[in-house]
Design an enzyme around this catalytic site. Structure first.
Site, PDB file in Angstrom:
ATOM      1  N   LYS A  69      43.935  51.019  50.442  1.00 18.85           N
ATOM      2  CA  LYS A  69      42.834  50.395  51.108  1.00 18.85           C
ATOM      3  C   LYS A  69      43.409  49.795  52.476  1.00 18.85           C
ATOM      4  CE  LYS A  69      40.837  49.613  46.438  1.00 18.85           C
ATOM      5  NZ  LYS A  69      40.626  48.599  45.498  1.00 18.85           N
ATOM      6  N   GLN A 119      41.798  42.655  43.761  1.00 13.41           N
ATOM      7  CA  GLN A 119      42.239  43.654  43.125  1.00 13.41           C
ATOM      8  C   GLN A 119      42.201  43.398  41.641  1.00 13.41           C
ATOM      9  OE1 GLN A 119      42.195  46.871  44.266  1.00 13.41           O
ATOM     10  NE2 GLN A 119      42.653  47.899  42.352  1.00 13.41           N
ATOM     11  N   ASP A 170      33.064  44.484  46.850  1.00 15.77           N
ATOM     12  CA  ASP A 170      33.179  45.382  45.766  1.00 15.77           C
ATOM     13  C   ASP A 170      32.058  45.437  44.963  1.00 15.77           C
ATOM     14  OD1 ASP A 170      35.500  46.539  45.046  1.00 15.77           O
ATOM     15  OD2 ASP A 170      36.397  44.691  44.461  1.00 15.77           O
TER      16      ASP A 170
HETATM   17  N1  GUN Z   1      40.530  48.265  39.768  1.00 16.77           N
HETATM   18  C1  GUN Z   1      40.190  49.334  39.685  1.00 16.77           C
HETATM   19  N2  GUN Z   1      39.113  49.656  40.582  1.00 16.77           N
HETATM   20  C2  GUN Z   1      38.846  48.801  41.333  1.00 16.77           C
HETATM   21  C3  GUN Z   1      37.957  48.441  42.271  1.00 16.77           C
HETATM   22  O1  GUN Z   1      37.314  49.351  42.684  1.00 16.77           O
HETATM   23  N3  GUN Z   1      37.907  47.399  42.881  1.00 16.77           N
HETATM   24  C4  GUN Z   1      38.868  46.287  42.497  1.00 16.77           C
HETATM   25  N4  GUN Z   1      38.828  44.882  43.069  1.00 16.77           N
HETATM   26  N5  GUN Z   1      39.660  46.394  41.459  1.00 16.77           N
HETATM   27  C5  GUN Z   1      39.615  47.534  41.009  1.00 16.77           C
END
Ligand code: GUN
Length: 283
Positions: free
Chosen positions: A53, A97, A120
């Site tokens: 990311k 995350q 998100d």
């Molecule tokens: N963990 C697994 N997928 C995601 C996601 O799309 N966003 C976040 N913040 N954590 C995750």
């Protein structure tokens, strides 16, 4: 017949290119799109996702501000960081995350993120807006799945869509997005009586259960579009999806590869949400 590949890498790169133009426009107005990236603990998969990311932010010209916290971080410390980021006018999006280390209350943390920074799309306001068909941040993985269908001219209207998995961050929102596009939607889960029979009825089959090669080739309806959202590591260290790709490909009309399907799309849609947040803050 061998299915046409749905190239998530290509579709995501087109989205990223278009975002670069938006970002250039924002910067010309003195707005520097900024995503705060919070990682708690040492989960290896989470570290990898966060690194991807941050790399994509760099490539697009989005400022990413890392907050790497130790496994021992307390709920109070994390809530206080979220408050600080909520109040920081330079921060447009907040990404925490998941999963968080044991002992931390994920829901409380997600609920604390200011709705206008919830890139998100996991917070109650974003998810509520989704249910209400109001504009808001869409969760990135389901949004990415919809964008892949759109890019390949697969219109869900009137089709039977089957979603395997009922998670709050993928299965449930994806079912709602398919419904929004007028599909007839079935949501399947661990208590579904006959998964194979349900899958065989799917014109569009989306799988997000986190079990390597769980969906077999003979579960696929001839010509179906298969969106595989799983990312699993085999004992040999290979990354595979939730669908037995080689067998499914023989029956499907379209299929996403893993890797190179849903993964890059998720990141692209996170960038999209961050740019939307920066645009909204500018207004
Ligand atoms: N963990 C697994 N997928 C995601 C996601 O799309 N966003 C976040 N913040 N954590 C995750």
């Amino acid at each position: 017949m061998s299915a046409q590949l749905i190239d998530g890498k290509k579709v995501s790169s087109e989205i990223r290119e278009s975002l670069k133009k938006d970002i250039g426009g924002l910067k010309a107005k003195g707005i520097d799109p900024c995503l705060s990236v919070v990682l708690v603990g040492e989960n290896p998969a989470s570290k990898k996702y966060v690194a991807s990311k941050e790399k994509t932010c760099d490539e697009l010209g989005i400022k990413s501000v890392p907050h790497k916290l130790p496994e021992t971080t307390t709920q109070e410390e994390l809530m206080s960081l979220v408050d600080t980021l909520n109040n920081d006018r330079k921060v447009h999006g907040i990404l925490i995350q998941l999963p968080l280390p044991k002992g931390l209350d994920e829901k409380a943390v997600m609920n604390r993120i200011a709705p206008e920074k919830d890139v998100d799309g996991f917070g109650p306001q974003s998810l509520g807006r989704l249910v209400l068909d109001e504009a808001g941040f869409l969760p990135c993985t389901p949004h990415g799945a919809m964008k892949m269908l759109e890019a390949y001219g697969i219109d869900p209207s009137g089709k039977h869509a089957v979603v395997l998995g009922r998670s709050v961050i993928v299965g449930k929102p994806l079912a709602l997005l398919l419904l929004r596009k007028n599909a007839t939607v079935t949501i399947c889960h661990s208590r579904t009586a006959d998964l194979k029979a349900e899958c065989l009825r799917a014109d569009i089959l989306c799988v997000a259960i986190g079990k390597a090669k769980f969906v077999k080739g003979d579960w696929i309806k001839e010509g179906a579009a298969v969106i595989d959202i799983g990312i699993n590591v085999t004992p040999e260290g290979k990354i595979v999806g939730d669908v037995d790709f080689d067998a499914a490909r023989e029956r499907a009309g379209f299929i996403t590869p893993v890797p190179g399907g849903a993964g890059p799309m998720t990141i692209a849609m996170l960038m999209y949400n961050t740019v939307q947040a920066a645009k909204a803050a500018a207004e």
